[in-house]
Design a protein around this motif. Structure first.
Motif, PDB file in Angstrom:
ATOM      1  N   SER A 198       0.849  -1.195   0.000  1.00 51.25           N
ATOM      2  CA  SER A 198       0.000   0.000   0.000  1.00 51.25           C
ATOM      3  C   SER A 198       0.884   1.244   0.000  1.00 51.25           C
ATOM      4  O   SER A 198       2.039   1.206   0.425  1.00 51.25           O
ATOM      5  CB  SER A 198      -0.915   0.003   1.215  1.00 51.25           C
ATOM      6  N   GLU A 199       0.299   2.339  -0.476  1.00 50.80           N
ATOM      7  CA  GLU A 199       1.109   3.524  -0.736  1.00 50.80           C
ATOM      8  C   GLU A 199       0.348   4.789  -0.362  1.00 50.80           C
ATOM      9  O   GLU A 199      -0.825   4.923  -0.686  1.00 50.80           O
ATOM     10  CB  GLU A 199       1.422   3.509  -2.237  1.00 50.80           C
ATOM     11  N   TYR A 200       1.036   5.706   0.318  1.00 51.65           N
ATOM     12  CA  TYR A 200       0.543   7.079   0.509  1.00 51.65           C
ATOM     13  C   TYR A 200       1.252   7.936  -0.520  1.00 51.65           C
ATOM     14  O   TYR A 200       2.485   8.035  -0.518  1.00 51.65           O
ATOM     15  CB  TYR A 200       0.846   7.616   1.898  1.00 51.65           C
ATOM     16  N   ILE A 201       0.481   8.552  -1.409  1.00 47.65           N
ATOM     17  CA  ILE A 201       1.027   9.354  -2.496  1.00 47.65           C
ATOM     18  C   ILE A 201       0.719  10.820  -2.221  1.00 47.65           C
ATOM     19  O   ILE A 201      -0.448  11.212  -2.129  1.00 47.65           O
ATOM     20  CB  ILE A 201       0.411   8.937  -3.847  1.00 47.65           C
ATOM     21  N   HIS A 202       1.768  11.628  -2.108  1.00 45.25           N
ATOM     22  CA  HIS A 202       1.609  13.074  -1.930  1.00 45.25           C
ATOM     23  C   HIS A 202       1.478  13.675  -3.332  1.00 45.25           C
ATOM     24  O   HIS A 202       2.414  13.591  -4.140  1.00 45.25           O
ATOM     25  CB  HIS A 202       2.816  13.653  -1.186  1.00 45.25           C
ATOM     26  N   LEU A 203       0.323  14.264  -3.621  1.00 42.98           N
ATOM     27  CA  LEU A 203      -0.032  14.714  -4.967  1.00 42.98           C
ATOM     28  C   LEU A 203       0.209  16.215  -5.130  1.00 42.98           C
ATOM     29  O   LEU A 203      -0.265  17.011  -4.312  1.00 42.98           O
ATOM     30  CB  LEU A 203      -1.505  14.379  -5.237  1.00 42.98           C
ATOM     31  N   TYR A 204       0.905  16.566  -6.200  1.00 47.33           N
ATOM     32  CA  TYR A 204       1.241  17.961  -6.488  1.00 47.33           C
ATOM     33  C   TYR A 204       0.895  18.306  -7.936  1.00 47.33           C
ATOM     34  O   TYR A 204       0.848  17.423  -8.799  1.00 47.33           O
ATOM     35  CB  TYR A 204       2.747  18.197  -6.330  1.00 47.33           C
ATOM     36  N   THR A 205       0.742  19.603  -8.166  1.00 47.68           N
ATOM     37  CA  THR A 205       0.783  20.143  -9.527  1.00 47.68           C
ATOM     38  C   THR A 205       1.873  21.206  -9.545  1.00 47.68           C
ATOM     39  O   THR A 205       2.236  21.760  -8.509  1.00 47.68           O
ATOM     40  CB  THR A 205      -0.559  20.774  -9.964  1.00 47.68           C
ATOM     41  N   ALA A 206       2.395  21.484 -10.721  1.00 48.40           N
ATOM     42  CA  ALA A 206       3.434  22.503 -10.878  1.00 48.40           C
ATOM     43  C   ALA A 206       3.157  23.293 -12.144  1.00 48.40           C
ATOM     44  O   ALA A 206       2.709  22.731 -13.148  1.00 48.40           O
ATOM     45  CB  ALA A 206       4.815  21.855 -10.939  1.00 48.40           C
ATOM     46  N   THR A 207       3.430  24.589 -12.082  1.00 50.41           N
ATOM     47  CA  THR A 207       3.147  25.454 -13.228  1.00 50.41           C
ATOM     48  C   THR A 207       4.371  26.191 -13.757  1.00 50.41           C
ATOM     49  O   THR A 207       4.303  26.777 -14.833  1.00 50.41           O
ATOM     50  CB  THR A 207       2.066  26.492 -12.868  1.00 50.41           C
ATOM     51  N   GLU A 208       5.464  26.182 -13.005  1.00 46.37           N
ATOM     52  CA  GLU A 208       6.678  26.855 -13.467  1.00 46.37           C
ATOM     53  C   GLU A 208       7.883  25.957 -13.207  1.00 46.37           C
ATOM     54  O   GLU A 208       7.962  25.302 -12.169  1.00 46.37           O
ATOM     55  CB  GLU A 208       6.873  28.185 -12.742  1.00 46.37           C
ATOM     56  N   PHE A 209       8.806  25.974 -14.158  1.00 46.01           N
ATOM     57  CA  PHE A 209       9.996  25.133 -14.044  1.00 46.01           C
ATOM     58  C   PHE A 209      11.089  25.697 -14.929  1.00 46.01           C
ATOM     59  O   PHE A 209      10.835  26.528 -15.804  1.00 46.01           O
ATOM     60  CB  PHE A 209       9.683  23.679 -14.439  1.00 46.01           C
ATOM     61  N   THR A 210      12.320  25.239 -14.683  1.00 42.71           N
ATOM     62  CA  THR A 210      13.450  25.562 -15.550  1.00 42.71           C
ATOM     63  C   THR A 210      14.084  24.252 -15.987  1.00 42.71           C
ATOM     64  O   THR A 210      13.818  23.192 -15.412  1.00 42.71           O
ATOM     65  CB  THR A 210      14.512  26.422 -14.833  1.00 42.71           C
ATOM     66  N   GLY A 211      14.960  24.343 -16.983  1.00 45.61           N
ATOM     67  CA  GLY A 211      15.678  23.164 -17.451  1.00 45.61           C
ATOM     68  C   GLY A 211      15.121  22.645 -18.761  1.00 45.61           C
ATOM     69  O   GLY A 211      14.113  23.143 -19.274  1.00 45.61           O
ATOM     70  N   GLU A 212      15.801  21.652 -19.260  1.00 40.83           N
ATOM     71  CA  GLU A 212      15.414  21.005 -20.515  1.00 40.83           C
ATOM     72  C   GLU A 212      14.941  19.590 -20.220  1.00 40.83           C
ATOM     73  O   GLU A 212      15.565  18.868 -19.438  1.00 40.83           O
ATOM     74  CB  GLU A 212      16.599  20.953 -21.481  1.00 40.83           C
ATOM     75  N   LEU A 213      13.858  19.188 -20.862  1.00 42.53           N
ATOM     76  CA  LEU A 213      13.318  17.838 -20.702  1.00 42.53           C
ATOM     77  C   LEU A 213      14.346  16.817 -21.184  1.00 42.53           C
ATOM     78  O   LEU A 213      14.910  16.962 -22.268  1.00 42.53           O
ATOM     79  CB  LEU A 213      12.019  17.727 -21.504  1.00 42.53           C
ATOM     80  N   THR A 214      14.584  15.798 -20.346  1.00 40.61           N
ATOM     81  CA  THR A 214      15.539  14.748 -20.682  1.00 40.61           C
ATOM     82  C   THR A 214      14.801  13.424 -20.841  1.00 40.61           C
ATOM     83  O   THR A 214      13.627  13.306 -20.496  1.00 40.61           O
ATOM     84  CB  THR A 214      16.612  14.604 -19.585  1.00 40.61           C
ATOM     85  N   GLU A 215      15.515  12.420 -21.322  1.00 42.66           N
ATOM     86  CA  GLU A 215      14.938  11.076 -21.456  1.00 42.66           C
ATOM     87  C   GLU A 215      14.780  10.459 -20.076  1.00 42.66           C
ATOM     88  O   GLU A 215      15.618  10.652 -19.193  1.00 42.66           O
ATOM     89  CB  GLU A 215      15.849  10.213 -22.318  1.00 42.66           C
TER      90      GLU A 215
END
Length: 152
Positions: free
Chosen positions: A79-96
Motif C-alpha cells: 500500500s502507498e501514501y502518495i503526496h499529490l502535487y501540480t506545478a506550473t513553473e519550471f526551468t531546465g530542458e526535458l531529458t529522457e
C-alpha cells in the motif's frame, strides 16, 4: 506503507505524462501517470518531489502546489501514501526518462490513455481546482473496487 510523490506539471493546457514501459515488475506498467517516486530516508515530501522530478525529467520546479494525499491499495502490492502535487513553473530542458516515455498531453485527452480508473477522479479534482483532498483508491487487479473522497 510506501511513501511517494506524484506531480502533474502543466504547460500550455497540457500535463507532462510518463508512459511507464521500461521497469520490470511495475504496478504502473504500461499506464500513463505523472512524475514522481519513492521517498529516500529522512526526506520531506517537497524534497522528494523536487529530487524525483529532476531525476525523471531534467526539470527543476519553481512553482508547485500540494493538492492532496492519495491512499493507493492494490492486491499483491505494498500500500502507498502518495503526496499529490501540480506545478506550473519550471526551468531546465526535458531529458529522457529511464522509466518510460515523457510526453506533453492535452488535459482533455488524458482520459483516452491507459490510466488507472481512480486517476480520473483526482485528475478531475485537479482540473476543477478543488481544495486539498484525501482520496482512497482500492483495486482488485486493474479494477477500482473502492474509492473514498474527503475534501479538507
Amino acid at each position: 506503507m510506501k511513501l511517494t510523490t506524484l506531480c502533474y506539471i502543466e504547460k500550455d493546457g497540457c500535463y507532462l505524462m510518463l508512459h511507464r514501459t521500461k521497469k520490470q515488475h511495475d504496478v504502473n506498467h504500461d499506464k500513463w501517470i505523472g512524475v514522481g517516486g519513492k521517498f529516500e530516508p529522512n526526506e520531506m515530501p517537497e524534497e522528494c518531489l523536487l529530487r524525483e522530478v529532476k531525476e525523471e525529467t531534467g526539470l527543476f520546479l519553481l512553482n508547485y502546489r500540494y493538492r492532496g494525499i492519495l491512499t493507493f491499495i492494490a492486491d499483491g502490492w505494498e500500500s502507498e501514501y502518495i503526496h499529490l502535487y501540480t506545478a506550473t513553473e519550471f526551468t531546465g530542458e526535458l531529458t529522457e526518462c529511464t522509466e518510460g516515455t515523457l510526453e506533453w498531453v492535452p488535459k482533455e485527452q488524458i482520459e483516452t490513455l491507459p490510466i488507472w480508473e481512480g486517476d480520473k477522479i483526482f485528475l478531475q479534482l485537479l482540473m476543477e481546482d478543488a481544495g486539498f483532498f484525501s482520496l482512497k483508491l482500492r483495486y482488485q487487479g486493474d479494477e477500482l473496487a473502492e474509492s473514498k473522497l474527503i475534501r479538507l
